[in-house]
Design an enzyme around this catalytic site. Sequence first.
Site, PDB file in Angstrom:
ATOM      1  CG  HIS A 126      -1.907  -1.013   1.393  1.00  0.00           C
ATOM      2  ND1 HIS A 126      -2.047  -1.771   2.529  1.00  0.00           N
ATOM      3  CD2 HIS A 126      -2.884  -1.447   0.550  1.00  0.00           C
ATOM      4  CE1 HIS A 126      -3.053  -2.624   2.375  1.00  0.00           C
ATOM      5  NE2 HIS A 126      -3.576  -2.458   1.187  1.00  0.00           N
ATOM      6  CE  LYS A 134     -14.261  -6.677   3.954  1.00  0.00           C
ATOM      7  NZ  LYS A 134     -13.100  -6.110   3.230  1.00  0.00           N
ATOM      8  NE  ARG A 167      -3.217  -7.385  -4.100  1.00  0.00           N
ATOM      9  CZ  ARG A 167      -4.003  -7.606  -3.078  1.00  0.00           C
ATOM     10  NH1 ARG A 167      -3.479  -7.871  -1.905  1.00  0.00           N
ATOM     11  NH2 ARG A 167      -5.308  -7.576  -3.218  1.00  0.00           N
ATOM     12  CB  SER A 209      -4.419  -6.518   5.001  1.00  0.00           C
ATOM     13  OG  SER A 209      -4.152  -5.254   4.450  1.00  0.00           O
TER      14      SER A 209
HETATM   15  P1  ADP Z   1      -9.966  -3.590   0.024  1.00  0.00           P
HETATM   16  O1  ADP Z   1     -10.589  -4.314   1.166  1.00  0.00           O
HETATM   17  O2  ADP Z   1     -10.713  -2.404  -0.450  1.00  0.00           O
HETATM   18  O3  ADP Z   1      -9.443  -4.457  -1.105  1.00  0.00           O
HETATM   19  P2  ADP Z   1      -7.255  -3.309   0.867  1.00  0.00           P
HETATM   20  O4  ADP Z   1      -6.842  -2.526   2.049  1.00  0.00           O
HETATM   21  O5  ADP Z   1      -6.990  -4.765   0.886  1.00  0.00           O
HETATM   22  O6  ADP Z   1      -8.732  -2.902   0.699  1.00  0.00           O
HETATM   23  O7  ADP Z   1      -6.574  -2.710  -0.435  1.00  0.00           O
HETATM   24  C1  ADP Z   1      -6.771  -1.382  -0.818  1.00  0.00           C
HETATM   25  C2  ADP Z   1      -6.162  -1.153  -2.186  1.00  0.00           C
HETATM   26  O8  ADP Z   1      -4.766  -1.433  -2.122  1.00  0.00           O
HETATM   27  C3  ADP Z   1      -6.702  -2.042  -3.284  1.00  0.00           C
HETATM   28  O9  ADP Z   1      -6.743  -1.296  -4.490  1.00  0.00           O
HETATM   29  C4  ADP Z   1      -5.695  -3.133  -3.404  1.00  0.00           C
HETATM   30  O10 ADP Z   1      -5.657  -3.703  -4.703  1.00  0.00           O
HETATM   31  C5  ADP Z   1      -4.434  -2.361  -3.126  1.00  0.00           C
HETATM   32  N1  ADP Z   1      -3.349  -3.224  -2.619  1.00  0.00           N
HETATM   33  C6  ADP Z   1      -3.454  -4.245  -1.758  1.00  0.00           C
HETATM   34  N2  ADP Z   1      -2.254  -4.832  -1.542  1.00  0.00           N
HETATM   35  C7  ADP Z   1      -1.363  -4.164  -2.313  1.00  0.00           C
HETATM   36  C8  ADP Z   1       0.036  -4.306  -2.575  1.00  0.00           C
HETATM   37  N3  ADP Z   1       0.750  -5.298  -2.014  1.00  0.00           N
HETATM   38  N4  ADP Z   1       0.626  -3.415  -3.408  1.00  0.00           N
HETATM   39  C9  ADP Z   1      -0.113  -2.438  -3.977  1.00  0.00           C
HETATM   40  N5  ADP Z   1      -1.430  -2.268  -3.808  1.00  0.00           N
HETATM   41  C10 ADP Z   1      -2.063  -3.122  -2.999  1.00  0.00           C
END
Ligand code: ADP
Length: 161
Positions: free
Chosen positions: A16, A40, A89, A127
């Site tokens: 992120h 959630k 990803r 996550s």
């Molecule tokens: P959500 O529950 O909305 O998917 P996340 O917190 O898991 O929320 O992810 C938020 C955003 O970050 C999404 O667009 C996801 O694709 C992106 N994301 C998640 N992991 C990564 C990563 N390792 N690198 C870049 N972007 C990521």
Amino acid sequence: MRALYPGSFDPVTLGHLDLIQRASGLFDEVIVAVLRNPNKQPSFSLEQRLEQLTCATRHLPQVRVASFEGLTVHFALQVQARVILRGLRALSDFEFELQLAHTNASLSAEVDTLFMATAVHHSFLSSSVVKEVARFGGDVQHMVPAAVAEDLHRLFNRAVG
Ligand code: ADP
């Protein structure tokens, strides 16, 4: 131009943060927004997630951290963000993300979705993977900021202890 980067960030990972860092070089302002989803049950409270994000983005003056409830498009319009940023990803992310982007486009023509490719070395990170590793005592130093690694340690130590 202002961009909105929405997500659960439960917790924020280095994947992120890499995306946030690169986006902050492309846009005048990036609003990183934590979705308050009543359906959630997150591992970290909203306050903790906001604190983790604020701490990890403190060095980026163009980045603002916020939270929202409801539709992402409505929040984008409210904060006058022209762009919703999402990370990709792998191909497996694509189908869901495209459906989401089309849904959002059908709700408002004023907001566009922009996909950014994940950094290759962070493409395995999510996550939930980070939590799984931390739960069983694995090293997460290379996956999350140091403060989040400590939070994870506290979370799971308490859970088993
Ligand atoms: P959500 O529950 O909305 O998917 P996340 O917190 O898991 O929320 O992810 C938020 C955003 O970050 C999404 O667009 C996801 O694709 C992106 N994301 C998640 N992991 C990564 C990563 N390792 N690198 C870049 N972007 C990521």
